[in-house]
Design a protein around this motif. Structure first.
Motif, PDB file in Angstrom:
ATOM      1  N   ARG A 246       0.729  -1.225   0.185  1.00 29.87           N
ATOM      2  CA  ARG A 246      -0.086   0.094   0.269  1.00 29.87           C
ATOM      3  C   ARG A 246       0.736   1.215  -0.127  1.00 29.87           C
ATOM      4  O   ARG A 246       0.500   2.146  -0.957  1.00 29.87           O
ATOM      5  N   ARG A 247       1.945   1.321   0.834  1.00 28.26           N
ATOM      6  CA  ARG A 247       2.764   2.453   0.843  1.00 28.26           C
ATOM      7  C   ARG A 247       3.430   2.652  -0.399  1.00 28.26           C
ATOM      8  O   ARG A 247       3.601   3.771  -0.827  1.00 28.26           O
TER       9      ARG A 247
ATOM     10  N   ARG B  84       2.566   1.815  -3.563  1.00 28.75           N
ATOM     11  CA  ARG B  84       1.730   2.258  -4.523  1.00 28.75           C
ATOM     12  C   ARG B  84       1.173   3.563  -4.396  1.00 28.75           C
ATOM     13  O   ARG B  84       1.105   4.292  -5.141  1.00 28.75           O
ATOM     14  N   LYS B  85       1.022   4.065  -3.116  1.00 26.52           N
ATOM     15  CA  LYS B  85       0.738   5.358  -2.696  1.00 26.52           C
ATOM     16  C   LYS B  85       1.833   6.299  -2.901  1.00 26.52           C
ATOM     17  O   LYS B  85       1.682   7.434  -3.738  1.00 26.52           O
ATOM     18  N   ALA B  86       2.937   5.843  -2.806  1.00 30.61           N
ATOM     19  CA  ALA B  86       4.474   6.719  -3.100  1.00 30.61           C
ATOM     20  C   ALA B  86       4.561   6.830  -4.437  1.00 30.61           C
ATOM     21  O   ALA B  86       5.018   7.898  -5.186  1.00 30.61           O
TER      22      ALA B  86
ATOM     23  N   GLY C 165       2.139   7.126  -6.659  1.00 34.09           N
ATOM     24  CA  GLY C 165       0.973   8.161  -7.065  1.00 34.09           C
ATOM     25  C   GLY C 165       0.018   7.460  -8.074  1.00 34.09           C
ATOM     26  O   GLY C 165      -0.649   7.863  -8.795  1.00 34.09           O
ATOM     27  N   ARG C 166       0.251   5.777  -8.051  1.00 34.16           N
ATOM     28  CA  ARG C 166      -0.713   5.136  -9.059  1.00 34.16           C
ATOM     29  C   ARG C 166      -1.128   3.950  -8.319  1.00 34.16           C
ATOM     30  O   ARG C 166      -0.613   2.904  -8.456  1.00 34.16           O
ATOM     31  N   GLU C 167      -2.247   4.248  -7.457  1.00 27.50           N
ATOM     32  CA  GLU C 167      -2.559   3.139  -6.568  1.00 27.50           C
ATOM     33  C   GLU C 167      -3.019   1.866  -7.092  1.00 27.50           C
ATOM     34  O   GLU C 167      -2.628   0.676  -6.677  1.00 27.50           O
ATOM     35  N   LYS C 168      -3.527   1.895  -8.393  1.00 33.32           N
ATOM     36  CA  LYS C 168      -4.270   0.762  -9.060  1.00 33.32           C
ATOM     37  C   LYS C 168      -3.398   0.134 -10.233  1.00 33.32           C
ATOM     38  O   LYS C 168      -3.799  -0.780 -10.477  1.00 33.32           O
TER      39      LYS C 168
END
Length: 262
Positions: free
Chosen positions: A24-25, A27-29, A31-34
């Motif tokens: 999760r971290r 993907r968040k870093a 900037g493209r979560e999915k």
């Protein structure tokens, strides 16, 4: 192909929950979560969760196939067949075989091919370093296709910038499907050589499609590279998630010690 693990896996232990937090971290870093596929827990042939790093071990190639061009072709000659069975509505589970299971079955998909090829490269790198040490040689040559003469070191967990390192990477092909390839990150190049050989980047980087044996220099061959991103990289010691904002692989830097990029 690749898919995220079933939801129930994440709650089995504190370590599994940490793996989920790491993804999760990352993907968040980025900037493209999915979009980013970060490999961590995978399913063995029994359907049990296992850390992907445990599949990486140096393995000797078959006798007579010790040269890179030979064992690359050997791995690519093993038939490709997807084991991404439908396990439920809109969810697929990808089963990972060990090298022994893969060779016994005689077929597998991209992760089995990538793991076996990476393990062969790891064995060659270790053998070459041992031979260099016995000869008392410390000079490193830029052998791009087999980890030829390299600075002697027996620490597989380090990221010595003076020698080649092999990893398995999760990538996205031109159809945005996730696959597994092998990436080899080479020695740092001097300032004079950088512009000519790597397009201004600091490392030599080679990508191998393990199912067909094709090799790409990530900076020289970017016009022919059938990938849109490299999402994560792993070996026996660690997993690195790509958190660089540029998706195109030829715009990425591959110094895995730089925590602002990996």
């Amino acid at each position: 192909t690749a898919s995220d693990p079933p939801e129930e896996w994440w709650e089995e232990s504190q370590f599994h929950r940490y793996c989920r937090l790491f993804i999760r971290r990352a993907r968040k870093a980025a900037g493209r979560e999915k979009r980013r596929h970060v490999c961590s827990l995978v399913s063995n042939v029994k359907g049990e969760p296992i850390l992907c790093c445990r599949y990486i071990r140096p393995l000797p190639p078959p006798r007579g196939l010790e040269e890179p061009n030979h064992f690359i072709r050997f791995v690519a000659s093993i038939p490709y067949y997807s084991d991404n069975w439908q396990a439920g509505k809109d969810r697929a589970v990808d089963y990972w075989c060990t090298a022994d299971e893969f060779l016994t079955l005689g077929w597998g998909d991209d992760e089995e091919h990538a793991l076996l090829l990476c393990n062969y490269f790891k064995y060659r790198e270790n053998s070459t370093r041992a031979a260099m040490t016995r000869r008392g040689t410390t000079r490193m040559d830029n052998d791009e296709d087999g980890g030829g003469p390299q600075a002697p070191s027996f620490d597989n967990d380090d990221l010595d910038p003076n020698r080649w390192h092999s990893f398995v990477c999760s990538v996205r092909n031109v159809t945005r499907m996730a696959e597994y390839w092998v990436v080899r990150i080479g020695p740092s190049v001097g300032a004079a050589a950088t512009a000519a050989s790597t397009g201004g980047h600091k490392r030599r980087v080679l990508l191998y499609n393990p199912t067909n044996g094709c090799r790409y220099d990530i900076y020289r061959d970017h016009a022919m590279l059938p990938l849109t991103s490299i999402d994560s990289i792993f070996d026996a010691s660690n997993i690195w998630a790509n958190i660089q904002q540029q998706e195109q692989p030829w715009l990425n830097e591959f110094d895995l010690r730089n925590t602002t990029n990996w």
